[in-house]
Scaffold this motif. Structure first.
Motif, PDB file in Angstrom:
ATOM      1  N   UNK A 178      29.102  33.570 -24.839  1.00  0.00           N
ATOM      2  CA  UNK A 178      28.703  34.722 -25.650  1.00  0.00           C
ATOM      3  C   UNK A 178      27.228  34.660 -26.030  1.00  0.00           C
ATOM      4  N   UNK A 179      26.706  33.452 -26.257  1.00  0.00           N
ATOM      5  CA  UNK A 179      25.283  33.306 -26.557  1.00  0.00           C
ATOM      6  C   UNK A 179      24.436  33.732 -25.358  1.00  0.00           C
ATOM      7  N   UNK A 180      24.838  33.291 -24.159  1.00  0.00           N
ATOM      8  CA  UNK A 180      24.098  33.676 -22.944  1.00  0.00           C
ATOM      9  C   UNK A 180      24.210  35.172 -22.690  1.00  0.00           C
ATOM     10  N   UNK A 181      25.394  35.762 -22.948  1.00  0.00           N
ATOM     11  CA  UNK A 181      25.572  37.207 -22.760  1.00  0.00           C
ATOM     12  C   UNK A 181      24.681  37.984 -23.719  1.00  0.00           C
ATOM     13  N   UNK A 182      24.629  37.510 -24.971  1.00  0.00           N
ATOM     14  CA  UNK A 182      23.756  38.171 -25.947  1.00  0.00           C
ATOM     15  C   UNK A 182      22.305  38.141 -25.503  1.00  0.00           C
ATOM     16  N   UNK A 183      21.838  37.001 -24.993  1.00  0.00           N
ATOM     17  CA  UNK A 183      20.455  36.900 -24.508  1.00  0.00           C
ATOM     18  C   UNK A 183      20.206  37.837 -23.341  1.00  0.00           C
ATOM     19  N   UNK A 184      21.177  37.944 -22.417  1.00  0.00           N
ATOM     20  CA  UNK A 184      21.014  38.822 -21.249  1.00  0.00           C
ATOM     21  C   UNK A 184      20.946  40.287 -21.679  1.00  0.00           C
ATOM     22  N   UNK A 185      21.848  40.672 -22.620  1.00  0.00           N
ATOM     23  CA  UNK A 185      21.801  42.053 -23.136  1.00  0.00           C
ATOM     24  C   UNK A 185      20.459  42.331 -23.808  1.00  0.00           C
ATOM     25  N   UNK A 186      20.000  41.403 -24.611  1.00  0.00           N
ATOM     26  CA  UNK A 186      18.742  41.593 -25.327  1.00  0.00           C
ATOM     27  C   UNK A 186      17.581  41.744 -24.352  1.00  0.00           C
ATOM     28  N   UNK A 187      17.556  40.912 -23.286  1.00  0.00           N
ATOM     29  CA  UNK A 187      16.487  41.004 -22.285  1.00  0.00           C
ATOM     30  C   UNK A 187      16.561  42.343 -21.549  1.00  0.00           C
ATOM     31  N   UNK A 196      25.948  30.562 -13.132  1.00  0.00           N
ATOM     32  CA  UNK A 196      25.259  31.502 -12.236  1.00  0.00           C
ATOM     33  C   UNK A 196      24.623  32.628 -13.055  1.00  0.00           C
ATOM     34  N   UNK A 197      25.372  33.125 -14.057  1.00  0.00           N
ATOM     35  CA  UNK A 197      24.832  34.191 -14.900  1.00  0.00           C
ATOM     36  C   UNK A 197      23.599  33.749 -15.665  1.00  0.00           C
ATOM     37  N   UNK A 198      23.629  32.527 -16.218  1.00  0.00           N
ATOM     38  CA  UNK A 198      22.463  32.011 -16.948  1.00  0.00           C
ATOM     39  C   UNK A 198      21.259  31.855 -16.024  1.00  0.00           C
ATOM     40  N   UNK A 199      21.523  31.426 -14.782  1.00  0.00           N
ATOM     41  CA  UNK A 199      20.432  31.309 -13.804  1.00  0.00           C
ATOM     42  C   UNK A 199      19.811  32.667 -13.524  1.00  0.00           C
ATOM     43  N   UNK A 200      20.673  33.681 -13.317  1.00  0.00           N
ATOM     44  CA  UNK A 200      20.167  35.028 -13.027  1.00  0.00           C
ATOM     45  C   UNK A 200      19.385  35.584 -14.211  1.00  0.00           C
ATOM     46  N   UNK A 201      19.861  35.287 -15.413  1.00  0.00           N
ATOM     47  CA  UNK A 201      19.150  35.744 -16.606  1.00  0.00           C
ATOM     48  C   UNK A 201      17.758  35.123 -16.686  1.00  0.00           C
ATOM     49  N   UNK A 202      17.673  33.835 -16.417  1.00  0.00           N
ATOM     50  CA  UNK A 202      16.388  33.126 -16.433  1.00  0.00           C
ATOM     51  C   UNK A 202      15.456  33.652 -15.356  1.00  0.00           C
ATOM     52  N   UNK A 203      16.054  34.153 -14.251  1.00  0.00           N
ATOM     53  CA  UNK A 203      15.256  34.637 -13.113  1.00  0.00           C
ATOM     54  C   UNK A 203      14.925  36.124 -13.244  1.00  0.00           C
ATOM     55  N   UNK A 233      17.469  45.102 -22.995  1.00  0.00           N
ATOM     56  CA  UNK A 233      17.267  46.079 -24.055  1.00  0.00           C
ATOM     57  C   UNK A 233      18.556  46.805 -24.453  1.00  0.00           C
ATOM     58  N   UNK A 234      19.694  46.123 -24.299  1.00  0.00           N
ATOM     59  CA  UNK A 234      20.981  46.656 -24.756  1.00  0.00           C
ATOM     60  C   UNK A 234      21.312  45.941 -26.070  1.00  0.00           C
ATOM     61  N   UNK A 235      20.622  46.375 -27.138  1.00  0.00           N
ATOM     62  CA  UNK A 235      20.624  45.602 -28.366  1.00  0.00           C
ATOM     63  C   UNK A 235      21.955  45.658 -29.111  1.00  0.00           C
ATOM     64  N   UNK A 236      22.651  46.781 -29.019  1.00  0.00           N
ATOM     65  CA  UNK A 236      23.943  46.887 -29.709  1.00  0.00           C
ATOM     66  C   UNK A 236      24.957  45.914 -29.090  1.00  0.00           C
ATOM     67  N   UNK A 237      24.984  45.879 -27.740  1.00  0.00           N
ATOM     68  CA  UNK A 237      25.876  44.942 -27.046  1.00  0.00           C
ATOM     69  C   UNK A 237      25.469  43.496 -27.335  1.00  0.00           C
ATOM     70  N   UNK A 238      24.148  43.255 -27.404  1.00  0.00           N
ATOM     71  CA  UNK A 238      23.660  41.906 -27.696  1.00  0.00           C
ATOM     72  C   UNK A 238      24.135  41.460 -29.079  1.00  0.00           C
ATOM     73  N   UNK A 239      24.075  42.398 -30.059  1.00  0.00           N
ATOM     74  CA  UNK A 239      24.503  42.075 -31.420  1.00  0.00           C
ATOM     75  C   UNK A 239      25.971  41.669 -31.434  1.00  0.00           C
ATOM     76  N   UNK A 240      26.831  42.428 -30.713  1.00  0.00           N
ATOM     77  CA  UNK A 240      28.254  42.116 -30.693  1.00  0.00           C
ATOM     78  C   UNK A 240      28.507  40.732 -30.044  1.00  0.00           C
ATOM     79  N   UNK A 241      27.752  40.451 -28.973  1.00  0.00           N
ATOM     80  CA  UNK A 241      27.916  39.158 -28.292  1.00  0.00           C
ATOM     81  C   UNK A 241      27.494  38.004 -29.200  1.00  0.00           C
ATOM     82  N   UNK A 242      26.366  38.189 -29.930  1.00  0.00           N
ATOM     83  CA  UNK A 242      25.897  37.127 -30.831  1.00  0.00           C
ATOM     84  C   UNK A 242      26.861  36.921 -31.997  1.00  0.00           C
TER      85      UNK A 242
END
Length: 644
Positions: free
Chosen positions: A337-346, A299-306, A348-357
């Protein structure tokens, strides 16, 4: 191939138990799949009625195992009951089988270490035919831990056992597991090949079950990654149909998770959202953290794509929260964690995205090691080589069998030649004997026909003498008696005439005989225009010893009807019916629509005809019934040797 089993098991409630039989349990998903989702209720209801321990253990184990597709806590309760009963009865084999079921439940409750311990303990108790299923559960444990190469080792062990025991289900499950492992490694072409092989083994069994349903889902996943979306959708829909029919909540949650991806790829976001809700619903019903984690992730990946990044982050975080601390499955956790990193990056929460990646990279290195990839490739090679070696051995065995067969055929050919030589000599001797026998038979047949011809001629001479004598008699009563005697003689002469004119020398066809007899009697009384005889009977052949008395009886009854039933030139009809009631019984009916008579009425005339009928009836071991309504009816039943 996909829908071969769709019509083999109609959606109907099958009879699982029949307590009139020594073994009342028709084993589910082995002997039958002809039932609906209420089968667990029937298993529960029947449990108290089963007296034989082994059957009770079997039903209880099935109850425990298939509850684990709906609710893990209830499944574990039944498993513990089975372990207690089998321990009390000191039945090691069934105790081990319940331990395998317990291991399957524990690993789905994220208790991987406990599952491994109980499965290893069961390994020392169960029989060889149970080991493929046990190895499958051990393989799932290593798969959940991200040790894909180790999981593949256990799948191949199950496959080897399936080959050895010719167990189609074991082979089907092994190919299904290998297909799923190859899918996780991104080897979709190979994964699809193994998945389709698995379906072939399941479909040869003609039984729809949990593992066939799961394999449809695995094949759909490989088609999805190969971007063959319509094919994937067909397999998913068939899997859902089976899952809903039997209540396989685990498989339903799996398929709806994949449908989220499928609909998202096709930009059908409302359908993808509905699929996500279904995935979460079934995960909650099952009370399975693994399914729930993956459902929230989908569901989270779907919301990210949308473009709904905040909602996506929330659901992916839920997914990760469900997965820790004992989740164990590095594959899906790394995916989260990969999907979370992409969602953070989209967002613009780059620090959180870095930790997730960073977490993703760490987990990904554990799961997708070069060693694991090499080991699975090596296992594939070893398996393919083993298959080819088996093929070579099979070819050598076939060649040896062919050589043996050729030698054997040579010996048979010599033996057959000798037999044919003997048969040819014997045939020539028999042919000469048959020619002699045929000649003798022809001579005997000619003589028999000649005898019948002469008897007929002699009877006609007697009939003619009676006719001449009748012409000289003035007393009408005496003349009538002479005419009746003449008809009796004629009834016998017809039979002999038919016999020498027919191809059958031992029997006479009665309908044709009665027609000739009836016409003669009507003619002798001069009543052809006033009285009609109806012959309601099929063709029926009788031997001479039966036909002659029957002809005399019918002659007497026809004569009687013509003399007394139709006075004052009254028009009328007489019905004659002769038919077989069984192979050894015939029924004769002679019925007129004349004035009739009353029961007990004095016999008209001399009474000789009645005495003759009684005598002939006794001769044929028959029964006679006279019915005095609407004319007169005579009903006879006779025993005969055999009807033709």
């Amino acid at each position: 191939m996909l829908f071969v089993l769709a019509f083999l098991s109609p959606l109907a409630y099958g009879q699982i138990f029949d307590f009139d039989k020594p073994n009342p349990y028709k084993k589910i998903f082995v002997e039958t799949d002809n039932f609906d989702a209420s089968y667990l209720n029937e298993l529960e209801g029947a449990l108290s009625s089963i007296k034989i321990d082994t059957i009770k253990f079997e039903v209880l184990n099935d109850l425990a195992y298939y509850w684990h597709t709906r609710n893990l806590s209830i499944a574990l309760k039944y498993t513990e009951k089975g372990l207690e009963l089998t321990s009390g009865k000191n039945n090691l084999v069934w105790n081990g089988r319940f331990q395998i079921t317990k291991g399957a439940i524990l690993l789905r409750q994220e208790k991987l270490d406990a599952a491994k311990i109980v499965l290893k303990e069961a390994e020392t108790k169960v029989r060889e035919e149970d080991l493929a299923f046990l190895n499958t559960q051990l393989g799932y444990i290593y798969e959940r831990r991200g040790q894909l190469a180790k999981a593949a080792d256990f799948a191949l062990k199950s496959l080897s056992l399936g080959d050895k025991l010719n167990d189609k289900k074991a082979k089907g499950i092994a190919y299904s597991d290998l297909s799923n492992l190859l899918w996780k490694q991104g080897k979709y072409e190979e994964g699809l090949e193994y998945g389709l092989k698995s379906l072939l083994f399941f479909e040869e069994r003609n039984i729809i079950d949990l593992d066939y349903d799961f394999t449809l889902y695995v094949v759909g996943n490989n088609y999805l990654r190969l971007k063959q979306y319509e094919k994937a959708k067909q397999y998913y829909e068939r899997s859902i149909e089976i899952g809903e029919r039997y209540g396989f909540y685990n498989n339903l949650s799996d398929v709806y998770i994949s449908l989220v991806d499928l609909y998202a790829y096709r930009n059908q976001f409302s359908k993808a959202e509905a699929a996500g809700k279904n995935a979460i619903k079934y995960a909650y019903l099952l009370d399975n953290a693994f399914m729930l984690m993956r459902s929230y992730l989908a569901v989270g990946e779907l919301q990210s794509q949308n473009g709904e990044h905040l909602a996506a982050i929330e659901n992916i975080q839920k997914s990760i929260a469900v997965a820790t601390p004992n989740f164990g499955d590095g594959f899906f956790l790394s995916k989260a964690y990969n999907s979370l990193g992409n969602a953070y990056a989209e967002n613009e929460q780059y620090q959180e995205a870095y930790r997730a990646f960073t977490q993703y990279d760490s987990l990904n290195k554990i799961v997708f090691t070069a060693e694991a990839d090499q080991r699975i490739s090596q296992l594939q090679t070893e398996f393919n080589v083993a298959q080819k070696e088996n093929t070579i051995k099979l070819q050598k065995t076939k060649l040896l069998q062919q050589q043996t067969n050729q030698n054997f055929i040579g010996l048979i050919a010599v033996f057959l030649f000798l037999i044919l030589t003997v048969l040819f000599i014997s045939f020539n001797n028999n042919r000469r004997k048959n020619i002699l026998l045929r000649k003798k038979n022809d001579e005997k047949e000619f003589l028999l026909k000649e005898i019948h011809h002469r008897v007929k001629n002699n009877l006609e001479v007697v009939s003619s003498l009676l006719a001449l004598q009748t012409a000289q008699i003035k007393d009408p009563k005496v003349a009538s008696a002479m005419k009746e005697s003449q008809n009796r003689v004629y009834s016998m002469s017809i039979i002999h005439k038919r016999l020498y004119q027919s191809e059958y020398l031992s029997s006479i066809e009665m309908k044709d005989y009665f027609i000739n007899l009836g016409n003669h009697i009507l003619d002798s009384f001069g009543e052809k225009t006033r009285i009609k005889i109806i012959y309601k009977m099929p063709e029926l052949h009788l031997d001479v010893d039966t036909a002659v008395p029957l002809g005399l009886i019918v002659n007497e009854l026809l004569t009687n009807s013509l003399k007394y039933a139709f006075p004052n030139k009254r028009m009328g009809e007489i019905i004659i019916n002769l038919e077989k009631k069984s192979a050894y019984e015939i029924e004769l009916l002679v019925k007129d629509n004349g004035i009739g008579q009353t029961e007990g009425e004095p016999v008209k005339g001399t009474g000789f005809g009645k005495k003759l009928i009684d005598l002939l009836n006794r001769q044929l071991d028959g029964t006679m019934q006279v019915i005095y309504t609407c004319g007169t009816q005579y009903l006879f039943n006779f025993k005969v040797n055999r009807l033709t």
